[in-house]
Scaffold this active site. Structure first.
Site, PDB file in Angstrom:
ATOM      1  CE  LYS A   1      -3.687   2.203   2.639  1.00 24.18           C
ATOM      2  NZ  LYS A   1      -4.974   1.992   3.226  1.00 24.18           N
TER       3      LYS A   1
ATOM      4  CG  HIS B   1     -19.173  10.475   4.011  1.00 24.81           C
ATOM      5  ND1 HIS B   1     -18.802   9.246   3.497  1.00 24.81           N
ATOM      6  CD2 HIS B   1     -20.207  10.249   4.855  1.00 24.81           C
ATOM      7  CE1 HIS B   1     -19.572   8.308   4.044  1.00 24.81           C
ATOM      8  NE2 HIS B   1     -20.438   8.887   4.862  1.00 24.81           N
TER       9      HIS B   1
HETATM   10  C1  GRF Z   1     -20.212  11.150  -3.927  1.00 25.92           C
HETATM   11  O1  GRF Z   1     -21.492  10.823  -3.460  1.00 25.92           O
HETATM   12  C2  GRF Z   1     -19.307  11.466  -2.768  1.00 25.92           C
HETATM   13  O2  GRF Z   1     -19.976  12.049  -1.680  1.00 25.92           O
HETATM   14  C3  GRF Z   1     -18.789  10.110  -2.375  1.00 25.92           C
HETATM   15  O3  GRF Z   1     -18.626   9.431  -3.603  1.00 25.92           O
HETATM   16  C4  GRF Z   1     -19.511   9.958  -4.565  1.00 25.92           C
HETATM   17  C5  GRF Z   1     -18.699  10.341  -5.764  1.00 25.92           C
HETATM   18  O4  GRF Z   1     -19.520  10.703  -6.844  1.00 25.92           O
HETATM   19  N1  GRF Z   1     -17.575  10.215  -1.612  1.00 25.92           N
HETATM   20  P1  GRF Z   1     -18.874  11.312  -8.160  1.00 25.92           P
HETATM   21  O5  GRF Z   1     -17.867  10.301  -8.679  1.00 25.92           O
HETATM   22  O6  GRF Z   1     -18.236  12.617  -7.803  1.00 25.92           O
HETATM   23  O7  GRF Z   1     -20.018  11.487  -9.111  1.00 25.92           O
END
Ligand code: GRF
Length: 202
Positions: free
Chosen positions: A67, A111
């Site tokens: 990693k 998030h």
């Molecule tokens: C979003 O819902 C974000 O909150 C989460 O992953 C998703 C990514 O969506 N962490 P995108 O690839 O930006 O359309």
């Protein structure tokens, strides 16, 4: 003031990446996307970035024995492109303390819940299953935990009685697309001050 260079890490469709680019194009964000890195070769985000002429690189975990070596390869590219702020936008990997320390205070994540509620995977499903009436989205600085870093901004979204994961995620996503560029703008304007768990907007 010179433009803040963003390095976006994403694993999927890249709608937040596009929202950030739209904000830059509209003159709302004094920043430049220096590069986009995905850990998935077939991620749509790479196509979107390439279509905009943004360097788009795939770095896959399977190509590295550890990693740390995988993260070192990502860090090397971010450094090569003089990235000031690392923007996680649907990057489906937990970054280790090694990586977080390299870019300390300069990694943001979004998030789709009101943290600390419903961290990790399937946040919308968790919120609906719990019977919560409100969820939303959170933008936070990244530490070595999962969705645990100091919170920068949050916005609530009501959960409706007949919501499904699809309908709820669509409404939250619309808020994400507005909020993430705003949080990045605050960073670019050097208006975010981390004091322990508290992020002061100055
Ligand atoms: C979003 O819902 C974000 O909150 C989460 O992953 C998703 C990514 O969506 N962490 P995108 O690839 O930006 O359309």
């Amino acid at each position: 003031m010179s433009k803040t260079i963003l390095g976006i890490l994403a694993s999927g469709r890249g709608s937040n990446m596009q929202a950030i680019c739209n904000s830059i194009d509209a003159g709302l964000l004094h920043a430049k996307v220096g590069l986009v890195i995905s850990d998935k070769a077939n991620a749509k985000v790479l196509e979107h970035a390439a279509a905009k002429g943004i360097p788009a690189i795939c770095i896959e975990r399977k190509d590295f024995p550890s990693k740390q070596e995988f993260e070192a390869a990502i860090a090397q590219q971010l450094t090569l492109y003089h990235v000031d702020l690392v923007v996680l936008a649907g990057f489906m990997r937990i970054l280790s303390a090694y990586f977080v320390n390299l870019f300390s205070g300069s990694i943001m994540n979004i998030h789709p819940s009101l943290l600390p509620a419903f961290p990790g995977l399937d946040a919308h499903e968790q919120a609906i299953a719990y019977g919560a009436k409100v969820s939303g989205c959170t933008i936070h600085f990244v530490d070595e935990g999962m969705d645990t870093g100091p919170i920068i901004m949050q916005q609530a979204v009501s959960i409706l009685a007949d919501d499904t994961v699809e309908t709820l995620s669509e409404r939250i996503l619309a808020v994400e697309h507005k909020l993430y560029p705003q949080a990045i703008r605050l960073y670019c304007e050097q208006r975010l001050c981390i004091e322990g768990r508290n992020v002061k907007i100055i």
